[in-house]
Design a protein around this motif. Sequence first.
Motif, PDB file in Angstrom:
ATOM      1  N   VAL B 120      -4.175   7.408   3.437  1.00 19.19           N
ATOM      2  CA  VAL B 120      -4.607   8.802   3.470  1.00 19.19           C
ATOM      3  C   VAL B 120      -5.962   8.963   2.785  1.00 19.19           C
ATOM      4  CG1 VAL B 120      -4.036  11.138   2.754  1.00 19.19           C
ATOM      5  CG2 VAL B 120      -2.228   9.592   3.511  1.00 19.19           C
ATOM      6  N   GLU B 124      -8.903  10.351   5.000  1.00 16.07           N
ATOM      7  CA  GLU B 124      -9.105  11.782   4.861  1.00 16.07           C
ATOM      8  C   GLU B 124      -9.905  12.109   3.612  1.00 16.07           C
ATOM      9  OE1 GLU B 124      -5.627  13.840   6.403  1.00 16.07           O
ATOM     10  OE2 GLU B 124      -6.480  12.593   7.998  1.00 16.07           O
ATOM     11  N   LEU B 126      -9.039  12.176   0.569  1.00 14.43           N
ATOM     12  CA  LEU B 126      -8.335  12.998  -0.413  1.00 14.43           C
ATOM     13  C   LEU B 126      -8.413  12.359  -1.803  1.00 14.43           C
ATOM     14  CD1 LEU B 126      -5.068  14.070   1.440  1.00 14.43           C
ATOM     15  CD2 LEU B 126      -7.216  15.302   1.206  1.00 14.43           C
ATOM     16  N   ALA B 130      -3.895  14.321  -4.520  1.00 10.72           N
ATOM     17  CA  ALA B 130      -3.592  14.965  -3.242  1.00 10.72           C
ATOM     18  C   ALA B 130      -2.974  13.962  -2.269  1.00 10.72           C
ATOM     19  CB  ALA B 130      -4.858  15.571  -2.652  1.00 10.72           C
ATOM     20  N   ALA B 131      -3.463  12.711  -2.322  1.00 12.23           N
ATOM     21  CA  ALA B 131      -2.928  11.700  -1.419  1.00 12.23           C
ATOM     22  C   ALA B 131      -1.480  11.381  -1.759  1.00 12.23           C
ATOM     23  CB  ALA B 131      -3.784  10.429  -1.506  1.00 12.23           C
ATOM     24  N   ASP B 133       0.583  13.493  -3.124  1.00 12.12           N
ATOM     25  CA  ASP B 133       1.351  14.642  -2.656  1.00 12.12           C
ATOM     26  C   ASP B 133       1.633  14.517  -1.160  1.00 12.12           C
ATOM     27  OD1 ASP B 133       1.355  15.637  -5.159  1.00 12.12           O
ATOM     28  OD2 ASP B 133      -0.239  17.134  -4.841  1.00 12.12           O
ATOM     29  N   ARG B 134       0.602  14.108  -0.408  1.00 13.41           N
ATOM     30  CA  ARG B 134       0.793  13.926   1.030  1.00 13.41           C
ATOM     31  C   ARG B 134       1.855  12.848   1.280  1.00 13.41           C
ATOM     32  NH1 ARG B 134      -2.315  13.499   5.907  1.00 13.41           N
ATOM     33  NH2 ARG B 134      -3.574  15.218   5.201  1.00 13.41           N
ATOM     34  N   GLU B 137       5.176  14.276   0.816  1.00  9.58           N
ATOM     35  CA  GLU B 137       5.431  15.172   1.942  1.00  9.58           C
ATOM     36  C   GLU B 137       5.892  14.371   3.160  1.00  9.58           C
ATOM     37  OE1 GLU B 137       2.102  17.586   4.051  1.00  9.58           O
ATOM     38  OE2 GLU B 137       2.001  17.987   1.891  1.00  9.58           O
ATOM     39  N   MET B 138       5.200  13.279   3.427  1.00  6.92           N
ATOM     40  CA  MET B 138       5.540  12.445   4.576  1.00  6.92           C
ATOM     41  C   MET B 138       6.933  11.836   4.404  1.00  6.92           C
ATOM     42  SD  MET B 138       2.990  12.888   6.453  1.00  6.92           S
ATOM     43  CE  MET B 138       3.673  11.950   7.801  1.00  6.92           C
ATOM     44  N   SER B 173       1.000   9.324   8.652  1.00  8.06           N
ATOM     45  CA  SER B 173       0.411  10.010   7.506  1.00  8.06           C
ATOM     46  C   SER B 173      -0.931  10.667   7.817  1.00  8.06           C
ATOM     47  CB  SER B 173       0.258   9.043   6.333  1.00  8.06           C
ATOM     48  OG  SER B 173      -0.610   7.994   6.707  1.00  8.06           O
ATOM     49  N   CYS B 174      -1.668  10.141   8.786  1.00 12.37           N
ATOM     50  CA  CYS B 174      -2.963  10.739   9.077  1.00 12.37           C
ATOM     51  C   CYS B 174      -2.924  11.504  10.386  1.00 12.37           C
ATOM     52  CB  CYS B 174      -4.044   9.668   9.119  1.00 12.37           C
ATOM     53  SG  CYS B 174      -4.265   8.860   7.541  1.00 12.37           S
ATOM     54  N   ASN B 175      -1.706  11.859  10.816  1.00  9.82           N
ATOM     55  CA  ASN B 175      -1.517  12.673  12.014  1.00  9.82           C
ATOM     56  C   ASN B 175      -2.171  12.076  13.254  1.00  9.82           C
ATOM     57  OD1 ASN B 175      -0.428  14.763  13.288  1.00  9.82           O
ATOM     58  ND2 ASN B 175      -1.648  16.364  12.316  1.00  9.82           N
TER      59      ASN B 175
END
Lengths: 319, 330, 310
Positions: B120, B124, B126, B130-131, B133-134, B137-138, B173-175
């Motif tokens: 991430v 991205e 981040l 923040a990474a 947190d992502r 989330e994932m 993770s990176c959509n």
Amino acid sequence: MTQYLIRRLLIAIPSLLGISVILFTVLALAPGDPFEELATNPAIPPEVRQQLRASLGMDDPIHIRYFSWLAAMLRGEWGYSFVSRIPVDDLILQRLPTTIAVIGASQVLALCIALPVGVYSATRPYSIFDQIANTLAFIGFSLPTFFTGLLFILFFSIYLDWLPFVYNANINATGWKWWWEQIRQSIMPVAVLGLFQGAAWTRYVRSAVLDVIRLDHVTTARAKGLPESRITMRHVVRNAMIPVVTLVALQMPAVFGGAIVTEQIFRVPGIGSLLISAILANDTPVIMAVTFVLSALVIFFNLVADILYGWLDPRISYR
Amino acid sequence: MSAPRLLEIAGLKVHFKTDDGWVRAVDGVDIGVDAGETLCVVGESGCGKTVTAKTILKLIDMPPGRIVAGSITWQGRDLVPMTGAQMRAIRTKQIGFIFQEPMTSLNPVYTVGEQIAEAVRMHEGLSRRAAMDRAAEMLSLVHIPNAARRVHDYPHQFSGGMRQRVMIAMALSCNPKLIIADEPTTALDVTIQAQILDLMNEMKEKLGTAILLITHAMGVVAETAQRVVVMYAGKVVEEAPVGPLFATPRHPYTQGLIRSIPRLDLAATEHKRLEAIPGTVPSLLDPPPGCRFAARCRFAQAECRSAEPPLRELATGHKVACHFAESIAA
Amino acid sequence: MAGSIPASATASPAAASRPRVGPWKEAWRRFRKHRLAVVSAVVLAMLVLAVLIGPLVWRVPIDEIDFTARLAGPSWEHPLGTDDLGQDLLARMLYGGRISLAVGVTAMFVAVGLGVLIGSIAGMAGGKLDAALMWVTDLFLSLPQLPVLLLIIYLFRDSLKDVVGPEMGVFILIVTVIGLFNWMPVARLVRAQFFSLREKEFVEAARALGASRIRLVVRHILPNALGPVIVAATIDVAAAIIAESTLSFLGLGFPPDIPTWGRLLFDAKDNLDFAPHWALFPGLAIFLAVVTINFVGDGLRDALDPRRVQ
């Protein structure tokens, strides 16, 4: 992690005891009397010697002798040198820093050679660089330290006259000049030991990296889009360090052996040369103490390696 | 083919150099994936399906591997001539990859959170926080309980199925617009297999990600695919929507594959024995001329051993590479 | 699995179609591929031959003192020069080489014998005995070998000398002690072989047929451990040669009248500036012997060690 540390410590203690048993057995099996030196000394009458024997418990049963010997060893009561009449622990403490400094510097040198060369070789297996590095590493660890030492002296001291070949413990200078002389006289001993270890480690690093580079998680890292340099450092070298630490720990006895030889060649006043001169002078208390200290150092470095291993590999420490 | 496809592989040939010569692992393969669909590539081990999948992201070792011919068009751009840096920008960011072995695909020395966050942060930009947190989330997206706490766990603290969920979380993770899954359930227990397939279907519905699923199990195909590509010995032999493929398989090899599925609905009294396809895959070092399946095909004629059958469209979206496809309907 | 290494997976039918050859022929084929190992084998063979036949051809006595030719460099009369007593170095090196190599080989046999014995006992017994023996193995691996070697030689040298004479005494002592400190890798190898082979079918079958345990070990398990043990033994020879040279170099090995290569170096090291040849030739001989043995060992590993080949 704390639990793991305690476990390792509990394993180190029996090892130390085991080694002490081996040393004591050797001593006890040895024919002749370790106090023979006193017997040949005309200043000490036989009765005094008898008393001394009794007071040291020389006539007790063997297991009692072992425990009192061990207790004395652990308390640092190592007696007096037969030759210089100086307490053995003073002698050793005087010499130990030099040995540690030479070994430490040479290990740093070995690491500085082995890591980049081993990793680079493994990332390009069977390339020209790899083949040359591999052959040189093979030659490097087949060259005994005593021969490289002599070659260095021949070339750098006698032929080029760049470096002194006898180590001087009391350099007659101050400030930066003292440092300069210190460095100049340390180059050869450190290089001899460091190159030998470096050659052996290069092979370890190379084969460990080769093993890791094939693993699935490296492909995962690549699929994540990481740059090659980051993959190599974070996902290959980092993992390869785990087996390398074990192999390096196994090498520690050889490192101390090499240090003894190197100190002898360059007359470095460390505990290695102390051991040799003690053997040549039949100085039993010093010989026993130095051997014991060296054994304890090996166990200590094995413990350090274990800690490092646990720190590198979460599968070990998180159990 | 009207709208441009998300991914279009055309005439792809990937060969591997070995001591004995060049192995033609993938030898002229055409596969297209549309946005939001699940395409299954099915075939025996060694048929080139994994090599095809890995070649899309250039994850094969080159050398010994080499892309000899063909193009891999991703959203209008050919991936084959791309530089390493350009490929890295596509990996995970645009195309995610899920591997076969969840037990070994994660690095044992980093926490799963760090490993997801690494991708991430890379793509991205981040921050570390923040990474992470992502990553958490994932993990909760792929139904890992206590995700916020488990990001700090190491791979060995997860079971095989859970690790595959982590891999899916990482791939998503990176959509990305496409996920390539290389036999994602082969190494798992049967019950876990179903859960992972369900999860992948769910993710596809939720995120609209297209899936290219590599498998050797016809059961997996039936459960997940919209369209199916059947590969044999480095070539595509049949391509069809999933319904027609199972209802009217045209290629003798596909027919064999379908007949080799154990069926519980047939009573034992019907005496239908499970059929295996006789013979083995031909050597890809020096493949025989003509149809590569000819040696194992019970319908093979002289023509099959001399001329290679082209991939022809028999019905809309149903293509087959067999000279006698019309005459040998199951 | 097949997917991760596609090249080898698809190539395997072709590899299998290669004509089948016996295991030794196959090993020889693999050994030949290691070019440096082949070259080393030739050089090593020449070295051994020189040491065996040399003294018969070069009949200069090793202890003929000639003060007119002290510390002379290489010449036709003395191809490798002379030492500080004017003794011919070639003759001394040829003779000393016999001892150096003999120590290497004998110490290897001691180490391998001990290793096979301990490894077999541990592997056969399993359980507590196995754990204890492996603990001892690890203990020996973490002993600082050189200091302990020196200690033992210091303590035992004189008394053994009295019993069997100076030459034999030192030889036996050095060989035993070096062997005593090099058996651990072999023991681990043999034990590992036991554990991996114990449950294999042919061993089970032999056991079912009523083969005795000793017979099982000798006939079935040891032959399978042979490859890795040969490799370890080769490396052991090199290690023993280095160990002996180190002891002699420190002045604690053979006495001056037995000029092993290490002893020659010891005597030469104080005359480096006047007579570099005196140190160079024996040093080169040690290096050559060790490096060729190590390369041959590496070639043998390629040829015999199935773990590497698989």
